[in-house]
Design a protein around this motif. Sequence first.
Motif: not given
Length: 507
Positions: A65-76
Motif C-alpha cells: 500500500i505504501l508503494a501504491a502497488r495495492e489500494r487500501p479499502d480505506s485510509g490515505t
Amino acid sequence: MMTNATAPSPAPNRAELKPLLVAAGLEKRYGSTTAIGGVDLTIAQGEVLGLVGPNGAGKSTLTRILAARERPDSGTVSPSGSSEGSGWTENRARRFGVRTVYQELALCPDLTAVENAYLSEARPTAPFTWNRASERRLFAVLDEVFPGHGITVIRRTGDLSMAQRQMVEIARALCTDRLSLLILDEPTESLDADRAAQLYTHLRRLTAEGVSALLISHRMQEVVDNSDRILVMKDGMLVDTFDAASVTEDELLVAMGGSVRADTETIKRVAPEATDRERVGADHVVLAEIHSGIGASMTAHRGEIIGLAGLAGQGQDEVLERLWRPRMLGRGVRVPRARAYVPGDRQTSGILPLWSVAENLTISAGRVISRFGLVSSRRKRELAAHWVDMLKVRGGASAPITSLSGGNQQKMLVARAFASDADLVLLDDPFRGVDVATKNELYALMKAEAARGRCVVWYSTENKEMAHCDRVYVFRARRIVSALERDEISAERIISDSFDETTGEEK
C-alpha cells in the motif's frame, strides 16, 4: 565483518527530521480476513524505520500500500502530510521516488541483470545505446554498494546465485535518480554477514543525504542495529513503537507475542514423541557421503543434523545439489534412494502456485498416501490435515498456497519434505524470511525427525542457527576447511574458520 566498507554516518537527530510519507487509517481486507486494520504511521525524512512482526502480521500488505502497488479499502497515504492522499497511485509513488526491494525477488529469470534493471527504471536513451547506459549504471551501483561482488551483469539472472540475485534486486532499486523512500523487505535473507554489512553501511550514506528507508526483517538484531525507530506489527495492527537505541531483541520478540527461544509447548506440539537420540541405536550408520570435488570428505549419519556453513556461495549449494542428484554429478557420492529437497528459492523452485496447500504438501508423499499403486484420497486428506494442524497454518489445507504468508509457505515446503518417506532431507536455507515462532517449530521438527532415524543436511546463512546441528562443515572457496562437533559449534568459530586462510591446510 566488513570488507571495503567505511564507517556509517551517525543516525540523524529525530527532532530535526521532517515527515516524508504519512499513512492514516489504512485498512485492507481479503474476503473475511482483515490483513491490516486502522494503521497510522509517519516515515520521517532521512530515518530508517524498522518494521517487525510475526508472519501474517500484515507487513507485506502494508508495504504494498505504501508503494501504491495495492489500494487500501480505506485510509490515505500522502507525501509530506499533504491533503492529496486519495490520489496516491503507483505512478505518483514512482515519481515521488518510492522503490521496493521485495522478499520474493521480482526479477525475470530469462532476462539479464541489465535488462531487469532497465525495465524497472527505463530512461530516455538512443535506440541502440540503452543497454550500454543501463549496464554502466547498474555496474556502478553494484560496485559502490557491494565491492567485490563478482556479478556479470550481462548474465541471465536465472543463472545467478540467490545472493547475487539479491544484490541485483537491491542495486536496481538504487538506480533511480530521485530516490526518496527505499522499502527493504527481508533484504539480507540471502546475503552473508559481510554483504549485509556493506548494504547497511550504504544505507546510512543514503539517510545522511535525506533518503528514508523502511526496513522489514525477521533478523531482530539487524533491525535493532540499523534502525532509528522500530514499529511492531501484530494481527494487522501496529501494537508498539520503540527507540532502536534502547530496545533489546528480546523485548521486540515479547512485543510480537513470541518466545525468545523454543518453548516446551511448541516442542510437545511439534514433536510429541520422545526425541532421545538413543532411539536411533544400531541404525546410526553412514547415510550420505561425498569424497571428492569439495576438499575433505563429508559424511552424514542416520539420526544426525548436519550443518553447511561459511560465507554464501562457497560451495554449500553444490553439495546439496550433488546429494540430490548424485548420478548427474559424478562419482564419490553415496546417498539413500529416498531423498527430499527443500530449495532456497521457494517462488521459482518450491511452491506450485496454482495448487492448494494440501496438493503442495502431499506431492512428494506418493508412497505414503498410496496403496497398491493408487493414491488414497482419504490418506491424502489425513496427511495434509495432520501437518496443517500441527504447524498451525492459517487458511487450512484447502487454501491456495499463494494466499499464505511467506513464512507459512516455507512451513509447507519443509513439511512436504518430512511428509515423504525420505531417509535424507536436504534443506537450502529453509528459514529465510520466517519469524522466530516458525523457526522454533521447524527446529523442533528437525530434531524430532532426526531422532526417528532420518538424516538432515542443512545450509543456513545465519551462523547462530548452526547450534542446532550435531556436526557443522565450514566451507571456503568450494572446500571444506573445518568440521566442528557439538561443543565446538559457535557463530564465532564459524566466522573465524570462514576467513582464516590457514584453516584446512594440509599439515
